[in-house]
Design an enzyme around this catalytic site. Sequence first.
Site, mmCIF file in Angstrom:
data_model
loop_
_atom_site.group_PDB
_atom_site.id
_atom_site.type_symbol
_atom_site.label_atom_id
_atom_site.label_comp_id
_atom_site.label_asym_id
_atom_site.label_seq_id
_atom_site.Cartn_x
_atom_site.Cartn_y
_atom_site.Cartn_z
ATOM 1 N N ASP A 8 0.867 -1.179 0.000
ATOM 2 C CA ASP A 8 0.000 0.000 0.000
ATOM 3 C C ASP A 8 0.906 1.231 0.000
ATOM 4 O OD1 ASP A 8 -2.238 1.695 0.354
ATOM 5 O OD2 ASP A 8 -2.043 1.580 2.536
ATOM 6 N N ASP A 173 -2.147 -0.880 5.839
ATOM 7 C CA ASP A 173 -2.494 -0.473 7.200
ATOM 8 C C ASP A 173 -3.991 -0.520 7.468
ATOM 9 O OD1 ASP A 173 -2.834 1.697 5.458
ATOM 10 O OD2 ASP A 173 -2.630 3.154 7.074
#
Length: 207
Positions: A8, A173
């Site tokens: 990410d 996350d």
Amino acid sequence: MIKTIIFDLGGVVVALDFEGAIRRFEEIGIPEPRNILDPYKQMGFFGDLESGKITGDEFRRQLCLYAGHNVTEEECIYACRGFVSHVPQRNLDALTQLRKEGYRLLLLSNTNPLIMKWAMSPEFDGKGHKLSDYFDACYLSYECKLMKPSKEIFQMVLDSENIKADETLFLDDSELNVAAAQTFGIHTICPKNNADWRDDLRRCLEL
């Protein structure tokens, strides 16, 4: 054995600063930006921008209507850039080392073309390198017309790369995004926002 690592962007590769984005949108005269911004998944016309439903120009026009005054493209880029507080050198060094070791690195991000104008420029790391210089391929929500945590975007990456889920590691996350990846059998790490994930990654690679 892990062969491919998917990262990410916000909160993993770069350090996120939601309050910094709020301040910048306020600076350019956007009233109550908390009503239209989210730390993890954007909604409304911000979500439409990230999902590729509208262009950057169409987003700017909608932002002008919301603000009640003209907002330039430069101001839009400036405000969106506020989401990133800094680019940790430790992360860039880790990405560089992983590629040297033969791992294929992919970026999978819910993002928009405004912040990518900065990230895909030589200004990204302050040393003349673009974000894409650190990855073998980048899958961006507004280009894919899909957003995490939809299963379709993970399937797209697996199919496009011709990779096996059990040979792939995904770092994000967001617990929702990680849970979606796990349904495919992809190995995952869910570091806290802006945490140092290097030791956890190494432990996964040693399994």
